[in-house]
Design a protein around this motif. Structure first.
Motif: not given
Length: 227
Positions: A26-48
Motif C-alpha cells: 500500500k502506497g508503494h510502486f512494486v512489481g517486475e519488468l522484463v528485459y532482454n539480457n546481454i544474450n538476448g534472453q528475457p529476464q525478470r527484474l523486480g523493483f520496490a
C-alpha cells in the motif's frame, strides 16, 4: 529447433532478487519488468519503488550495460554507532568493462541526511573490494528526464521487427545529412510504422542523435557508426 525449445528460450528467467520483494504494498510502486539480457534472453527484474523502476530502466539502456542484479543479499557492516548491522543494496550494476557498482536507491530527502551519509560511508567500506568495486546512491534527482524518456522508449521498442528493421537500417546507410525521424520514415515509405525500429537503430548504433534530446518524431538523426 523444436517449438518446445523455442518456447522455453522465450520464457523470462525468474527474478534474481535475494531479498524478497512484496507482491503488493500500500502506497508503494512494486512489481517486475522484463528485459532482454546481454544474450538476448528475457529476464525478470523486480523493483520496490517508482524510483527503483526508473533507475533500473536507465541502467538497462546505458551503452556500457552488461548485467544488473536486484535486491542483493544482506551485507554485514559495522554501524557508525558501533553495533554490527546489515545493508541491502537495491542493485548491482556491471559494466561491459567488468566494473561492479552497488547501488542504493533512496528518496533525496533521506539521502541528504547526515545519518544516511555516515551510514552509507560505513557500508561502502564493507562493500568495496568484497561485493563490488564502487558504491553509489541514486535518488529521484539523479534521474535525467531525457535519459528516462529514451530508456522507456528503448524498452517499449525492445522486440525486433526483422522486415521493418532491415528497411530502416538500409535507409540509414544512405543518409548524407541529419534528418527528422518523421521525414526519414516518410522518405523510406514507412511513416509512423517504423518509429520503434528507428529507436532500436539508435540504440544499436545504426543511427545517432544529432543533439542529445528526447527521441520524438521531430528529433534529428544522422547515420551511425554501425550503419
Amino acid at each position: 529447433m523444436s517449438e518446445a525449445i523455442k518456447h522455453l528460450r522465450k520464457t523470462p528467467a525468474k527474478s534474481r532478487a535475494v531479498r524478497k520483494i512484496p507482491r503488493s504494498s500500500k502506497g508503494h510502486f512494486v512489481g517486475e519488468l522484463v528485459y532482454n539480457n546481454i544474450n538476448g534472453q528475457p529476464q525478470r527484474l523486480g523493483f520496490a519503488s517508482l524510483t527503483e523502476f526508473r533507475a533500473a530502466l536507465c541502467l538497462l539502456y546505458r551503452n556500457d550495460f552488461f548485467d544488473i542484479e536486484e535486491q542483493l543479499a544482506a551485507l554485514p557492516f559495522n554501524h557508525p554507532k558501533g553495533a554490527p548491522s546489515v545493508h541491502h543494496f537495491d542493485f548491482r550494476f556491471t559494466t561491459k568493462g567488468g566494473q561492479r557498482i552497488c547501488i542504493s536507491v533512496k528518496p533525496e530527502r533521506i539521502a541528504q541526511t547526515h545519518v544516511y551519509q555516515v551510514t552509507i560511508g560505513a557500508v561502502k567500506k564493507a562493500a568495496i573490494g568484497n561485493i563490488c568495486d564502487a558504491v553509489a546512491t541514486v535518488t529521484e534527482r539523479n534521474i535525467s528526464p531525457v535519459e528516462l524518456h529514451n530508456a522507456e522508449l528503448y524498452h517499449a521498442a525492445r522486440r525486433p521487427e526483422p522486415v521493418i528493421d532491415a528497411v530502416v537500417v538500409e535507409g540509414l546507410a544512405r543518409l548524407e545529412a541529419p534528418v527528422a525521424i518523421n521525414r526519414f520514415l516518410e522518405d523510406i515509405g514507412l511513416s509512423g510504422r517504423g518509429f520503434f525500429s528507428v529507436a532500436r537503430a539508435i540504440r544499436y548504433g545504426h543511427a545517432r542523435l544529432f543533439t542529445p534530446e528526447k527521441i520524438r518524431g521531430k528529433t534529428l538523426i544522422e547515420r551511425g557508426e554501425a550503419a
